[in-house]
Design an enzyme around this catalytic site. Structure first.
Site, PDB file in Angstrom:
ATOM      1  N   ASP A  31      26.466  26.904  15.482  1.00 37.05           N
ATOM      2  CA  ASP A  31      25.882  27.207  14.164  1.00 37.05           C
ATOM      3  C   ASP A  31      24.614  28.033  14.394  1.00 37.05           C
ATOM      4  OD1 ASP A  31      25.999  25.410  11.174  1.00 37.05           O
ATOM      5  OD2 ASP A  31      24.386  26.852  11.585  1.00 37.05           O
ATOM      6  N   TYR A 141      34.143  37.184  -1.813  1.00 36.96           N
ATOM      7  CA  TYR A 141      34.189  35.939  -1.024  1.00 36.96           C
ATOM      8  C   TYR A 141      35.634  35.466  -0.856  1.00 36.96           C
ATOM      9  CZ  TYR A 141      34.178  30.934  -0.213  1.00 36.96           C
ATOM     10  OH  TYR A 141      34.459  29.681   0.268  1.00 36.96           O
ATOM     11  N   ASN A 170      36.228  21.936  -5.751  1.00 36.29           N
ATOM     12  CA  ASN A 170      34.769  21.764  -5.766  1.00 36.29           C
ATOM     13  C   ASN A 170      34.317  20.615  -4.875  1.00 36.29           C
ATOM     14  OD1 ASN A 170      35.523  23.295  -8.267  1.00 36.29           O
ATOM     15  ND2 ASN A 170      33.309  23.379  -8.412  1.00 36.29           N
ATOM     16  N   ASP A 282      33.784  32.812 -14.378  1.00 39.36           N
ATOM     17  CA  ASP A 282      34.234  31.419 -14.418  1.00 39.36           C
ATOM     18  C   ASP A 282      35.508  31.269 -15.255  1.00 39.36           C
ATOM     19  OD1 ASP A 282      32.640  29.743 -12.880  1.00 39.36           O
ATOM     20  OD2 ASP A 282      31.087  29.579 -14.422  1.00 39.36           O
TER      21      ASP A 282
HETATM   22  N1  UDP Z   1      27.699  25.153 -13.825  1.00 43.83           N
HETATM   23  C1  UDP Z   1      26.854  25.011 -14.923  1.00 43.83           C
HETATM   24  N2  UDP Z   1      25.509  25.017 -14.712  1.00 43.83           N
HETATM   25  C2  UDP Z   1      24.944  25.190 -13.483  1.00 43.83           C
HETATM   26  C3  UDP Z   1      25.814  25.318 -12.359  1.00 43.83           C
HETATM   27  C4  UDP Z   1      27.181  25.305 -12.581  1.00 43.83           C
HETATM   28  O1  UDP Z   1      27.311  24.867 -16.068  1.00 43.83           O
HETATM   29  O2  UDP Z   1      23.718  25.218 -13.370  1.00 43.83           O
HETATM   30  C5  UDP Z   1      29.162  25.111 -14.043  1.00 43.83           C
HETATM   31  C6  UDP Z   1      29.906  26.341 -13.562  1.00 43.83           C
HETATM   32  O3  UDP Z   1      29.954  27.304 -14.584  1.00 43.83           O
HETATM   33  C7  UDP Z   1      31.284  25.764 -13.223  1.00 43.83           C
HETATM   34  C8  UDP Z   1      30.975  24.328 -12.784  1.00 43.83           C
HETATM   35  O4  UDP Z   1      29.655  24.052 -13.267  1.00 43.83           O
HETATM   36  O5  UDP Z   1      32.078  25.704 -14.368  1.00 43.83           O
HETATM   37  C9  UDP Z   1      30.982  24.152 -11.289  1.00 43.83           C
HETATM   38  O6  UDP Z   1      30.165  25.165 -10.720  1.00 43.83           O
HETATM   39  P1  UDP Z   1      29.711  25.157  -9.209  1.00 43.83           P
HETATM   40  O7  UDP Z   1      28.776  26.339  -9.029  1.00 43.83           O
HETATM   41  O8  UDP Z   1      29.194  23.813  -8.851  1.00 43.83           O
HETATM   42  O9  UDP Z   1      31.039  25.364  -8.391  1.00 43.83           O
HETATM   43  P2  UDP Z   1      32.130  26.556  -8.448  1.00 43.83           P
HETATM   44  O10 UDP Z   1      33.153  26.092  -9.448  1.00 43.83           O
HETATM   45  O11 UDP Z   1      31.455  27.811  -8.818  1.00 43.83           O
HETATM   46  O12 UDP Z   1      32.659  26.555  -7.055  1.00 43.83           O
END
Ligand code: UDP
Length: 326
Positions: A31, A141, A170, A282
């Site tokens: 790492d 990504y 997630n 999203d």
């Molecule tokens: N999200 C949110 N507010 C935040 C961060 C994330 O509403 O401050 C929402 C985001 O739009 C998604 C969900 O939480 O629908 C999970 O987001 P995260 O970034 O944790 O993981 P991802 O799905 O992007 O891998």
């Protein structure tokens, strides 16, 4: 088995190392500590501070330690950042990954586990998402992981390197000793818990006009220990089985509002929330079907309940209010 873990000082990598050692395996962590934390590296693992951009360094590590298998976590991991800085993902994630693959092939490593992503499925035709869903990367990504999956196909065909691509939904939760500490933090659960710790005033809900029961996005939250166990099962299965690809989630979705409400219940803090604009890119709902890994490897999530996940994350945040210290 001796396992070399790239990114073993990061969130999912360090917890997988903890579980590997608990399972009696020998571990070498590689790492660069760019995003990882030295404190997160298990004391029983051999730790090499090195960068995959340095081909000589990773080759020397593999030549010296001769691992039976490699788990590859080290990469840039943020969807949003990759839309703004695509070359970090389209170049660095891939050239660093190639340095690792070339060294692994040269030294005859026969098992390889890739951290892949649900971001391969930007436009799913069916929900929950199975492994037969067509691949449409949602960002540079996701594309960088897609390219790594393709390269592994050639490693298998040309060198007999058996691989498993694990597409995470997630990842969340913590063990007693290791948890989520990103800088900057962008993930929902740690951000919500920072509000409960008094480190942040409120949480933003990115849109409440999605096509979901309560209007906020629905995601499949999977405990990092369950993810780690999937890596270990997959690594063992590669010994006498073919290469494979698995989608990894709980198979049930929770909305952003449900996550916040559960965190209120767990922490006893009111956690003020504010509806803001949608975050670009999203989708409404992302839920994994993990039937294949359940059926083929007998994988069974142990911490599928959202409340348990948030309780475990909360315990870690309370005991590490400033994350890792080093
Ligand atoms: N999200 C949110 N507010 C935040 C961060 C994330 O509403 O401050 C929402 C985001 O739009 C998604 C969900 O939480 O629908 C999970 O987001 P995260 O970034 O944790 O993981 P991802 O799905 O992007 O891998």
């Amino acid at each position: 088995m001796k396992v070399l873990v790239t990114g073993g000082a990061g969130y999912i990598g360090s917890i997988t190392v903890e579980r590997l050692i608990k399972a009696g395996e020998e571990v070498v962590v590689f790492d660069n500590l760019f995003q990882g934390h030295e404190d997160a590296v298990h004391p029983e693992a051999v730790f090499i501070q090195g960068d995959l951009a340095d081909k000589g360094a990773i080759e020397a590590a593999i030549a010296e330690h001769r691992p039976d298998g490699i788990m590859h976590f080290a990469s840039y991991t943020l969807v949003g950042e990759s839309m703004e800085r695509p070359f970090l993902y389209l170049r660095d994630n891939i050239t660093n990954g190639l340095n690792l693959l070339e060294s692994a092939a040269k030294h005859n490593v026969k098992r390889f586990i890739l951290s892949s992503t649900a971001n391969l499925f930007d436009d799913p035709e069916n929900m929950p998402i199975t492994e037969t869903e067509r691949i449409v990367p949602g960002s540079p990504y996701g594309e960088s992981k897609n390219i790594m999956e393709r390269y592994l196909y050639w490693m298998d065909r040309l060198y007999g390197m058996r691989y498993a691509c694990l597409r995470y939904f997630n990842a969340c939760g913590a063990t007693e000793e290791r948890g989520e500490d990103h800088d900057p933090e962008t993930h929902l659960i740690p951000l919500v818990l920072e509000v409960a710790l008094g480190q942040r005033e409120k949480i933003a809900i990115f849109g409440d006009d999605y096509d979901t029961p309560d209007g906020s996005c629905v995601r499949d939250y999977i405990h990092v220990i369950d993810l780690a166990e999937a890596h270990i099962l997959a690594m063992r299965a590669l010994g006498d089985g073919p290469s494979r690809k698995y989608n990894l989630g709980n198979g049930r979705g929770y909305s952003v509002k449900e996550v916040i409400q559960t965190a209120r219940d767990v922490t006893g803090h009111p956690i003020p929330a504010e509806i803001t604009a949608r975050r670009p890119g999203d989708p409404d709902i992302l839920i994994a079907s993990s039937d294949t890994i359940r059926r083929e490897l007998g994988w069974q999530p142990q911490y599928a309940d959202l409340r348990t996940i948030i309780e475990m994350a909360w315990n870690w945040h309370v005991s590490h209010p400033n994350g890792y210290t080093k």
